[in-house]
Design a protein around this motif. Sequence first.
Motif, PDB file in Angstrom:
ATOM      1  N   ARG A   1       0.837  -1.196   0.000  1.00  0.00           N
ATOM      2  CA  ARG A   1       0.000   0.000   0.000  1.00  0.00           C
ATOM      3  C   ARG A   1       0.875   1.250   0.000  1.00  0.00           C
ATOM      4  NH1 ARG A   1      -5.253  -0.239   2.165  1.00  0.00           N
ATOM      5  NH2 ARG A   1      -5.854   1.936   2.123  1.00  0.00           N
ATOM      6  N   CYS A   2       0.566   2.208  -0.841  1.00  0.00           N
ATOM      7  CA  CYS A   2       1.344   3.442  -0.897  1.00  0.00           C
ATOM      8  C   CYS A   2       0.543   4.608  -0.354  1.00  0.00           C
ATOM      9  CB  CYS A   2       1.724   3.772  -2.343  1.00  0.00           C
ATOM     10  SG  CYS A   2       2.752   2.542  -3.104  1.00  0.00           S
ATOM     11  N   CYS A   3       1.225   5.556   0.279  1.00  0.00           N
ATOM     12  CA  CYS A   3       0.595   6.823   0.618  1.00  0.00           C
ATOM     13  C   CYS A   3       1.705   7.855   0.782  1.00  0.00           C
ATOM     14  CB  CYS A   3      -0.293   6.723   1.842  1.00  0.00           C
ATOM     15  SG  CYS A   3       0.484   6.157   3.347  1.00  0.00           S
ATOM     16  N   LEU A   4       1.321   9.104   1.030  1.00  0.00           N
ATOM     17  CA  LEU A   4       2.301  10.183   1.032  1.00  0.00           C
ATOM     18  C   LEU A   4       2.620  10.687   2.431  1.00  0.00           C
ATOM     19  CD1 LEU A   4       0.981  12.335  -1.966  1.00  0.00           C
ATOM     20  CD2 LEU A   4       2.766  10.588  -1.980  1.00  0.00           C
ATOM     21  N   TYR A   5       3.898  10.975   2.673  1.00  0.00           N
ATOM     22  CA  TYR A   5       4.292  11.758   3.842  1.00  0.00           C
ATOM     23  C   TYR A   5       4.230  13.217   3.423  1.00  0.00           C
ATOM     24  CZ  TYR A   5       6.412   7.932   6.624  1.00  0.00           C
ATOM     25  OH  TYR A   5       6.645   6.804   7.379  1.00  0.00           O
ATOM     26  N   ASP A   6       3.705  14.080   4.314  1.00  0.00           N
ATOM     27  CA  ASP A   6       3.630  15.526   4.060  1.00  0.00           C
ATOM     28  C   ASP A   6       4.498  16.214   5.117  1.00  0.00           C
ATOM     29  OD1 ASP A   6       0.391  16.086   5.718  1.00  0.00           O
ATOM     30  OD2 ASP A   6       1.909  14.538   6.003  1.00  0.00           O
ATOM     31  N   MET A   7       5.740  16.521   4.811  1.00  0.00           N
ATOM     32  CA  MET A   7       6.706  16.877   5.835  1.00  0.00           C
ATOM     33  C   MET A   7       7.206  18.313   5.794  1.00  0.00           C
ATOM     34  SD  MET A   7       9.030  13.439   5.718  1.00  0.00           S
ATOM     35  CE  MET A   7       9.409  13.575   3.978  1.00  0.00           C
ATOM     36  N   PRO A   8       7.001  19.084   6.854  1.00  0.00           N
ATOM     37  CA  PRO A   8       7.717  20.345   7.001  1.00  0.00           C
ATOM     38  C   PRO A   8       9.216  20.044   7.169  1.00  0.00           C
ATOM     39  CG  PRO A   8       5.793  20.267   8.424  1.00  0.00           C
ATOM     40  CD  PRO A   8       6.022  18.865   7.923  1.00  0.00           C
TER      41      PRO A   8
END
Length: 398
Positions: free
Chosen positions: A314-321
């Motif tokens: 399963r893929c998903c995104l990290y949203d990183m400052p």
Amino acid sequence: MNRRFRYAVVGAGGIGSAAAYWLSRVAGEEVLCLEQWGANHGRGASEDHSRIIRLGYHSSRYTALTRDSYAAWERAERESGIPLVHRIGMVNLASPGTEGAGILENYEQAMTEQDIPYERFGAAEVMRRWPQFRLDADHEALFQPDGGILDIRKGVAVHLALARGNGATVLPHTQVTAIDDRGPSVQLRTTGGDFEVERLVLCAGAWTADLLETQLGIRWPIRLTQEQVTYFATTHLRDFTPDRFPIWIWHGDEEFYGFPVYGEMATKAAKELCGPSVSLDEWSWEPDRERVRRVGEFVEGILPGYSGPELYTRCCLYDMPPDRDFVVDRLPGHPSIAVCIGAGHAAKFAALLGRILAEITVDGSTEFPIEAFRADRPAMVDPDYVPAYRLGAEAATV
Ligand SMILES: Cc1cc2nc3c(=O)[nH]c(=O)nc-3n(C[C@H](O)[C@H](O)[C@H](O)COP(=O)(O)OP(=O)(O)OC[C@H]3O[C@@H](n4cnc5c(N)ncnc54)[C@H](O)[C@@H]3O)c2cc1C
């Protein structure tokens, strides 16, 4: 359909669903929650069976919140009657003299500061307690008994059901396509028509930075990476059931983590923070085969029998400052809008972050210590800030 609401939440993922629930507790029918896709759409970061939840963390800016995170999930469990958190224990592993050993020290300091109980022991004790492991003799471990599995998919569904039960309007398949902040009110254009709201909470996950830029002209330095987890169809199910096997994180030069059998008749493991930077237009949801191979190879080395044929990845995104810390704040220059960025490690905090967002939206403030997550902190506004994305690798500070 009513087109005017006091509060609206954009995004019904882990954080948005919790925010809708907490707002609905005080404002019931005056709450709207908008989601671009349907339930369990599989493209966000909160639709998997499991996420790690833990009291232990690398810094007290997080350990000051972890107990309250458990309490927020317990409230959802009590109100719904649905178990969401399974405390099965968690072990952090590292070899001495590595960056990983430094991370263990940061955990120890941050747990000690908040009186979070834990044990420290060596490889022999790990293998005595969990004979499934094969570790080099010099490895070290931290064990925290409350660490465990958060069923994030159920958590989202429970928060949305409780919010609707309080009178909130939850609209799936309704994408927000325009945001016009007029001060006393915010106009929303969606694929399901227009809405006017007094206060807006932006919880659009990996899509938040794009909405801020395209709709409000605000450019945030949020890096998106494509991450993945793999379910392995092990034939040793009994050895890896939650009553016999903990959550584990391996803090080596490469970082790996894994779960016992949960949600699927399979174990689950991943390599942390090694995905390519992507944009929303580019990313493919296609798993990286080499990473699947590398994870399988690694786990077979320390946990014989844990892997097996790949069930799926399963893929998903990290949203990183740039400092990999959350953003939880009102949007500078837009007092009617609150925003949250989960930085790729927020599922465990989602219930609490929802509460905090509701409090800063309704009351203008919260008692919870979120100063470190301000939207105007150096990492967010200083173009010369040097990014550091690896969780816990910072020098031991407060
Ligand atoms: C591979 C992986 C493993 C992870 N493991 C862990 C872990 O073990 N423990 C942990 O605590 N955290 C973990 N995380 C991080 C955690 O999953 C996320 O931080 C958290 O789920 C983020 O929740 P969210 O609500 O911000 O985003 P999401 O769940 O992605 O929700 C955002 C929602 O907004 C919707 N949306 C976006 N734009 C619009 C629009 N214009 N209109 C309407 N709706 C919109 C999206 O469709 C989506 O449903 C992991 C993340 C990944 C990717």
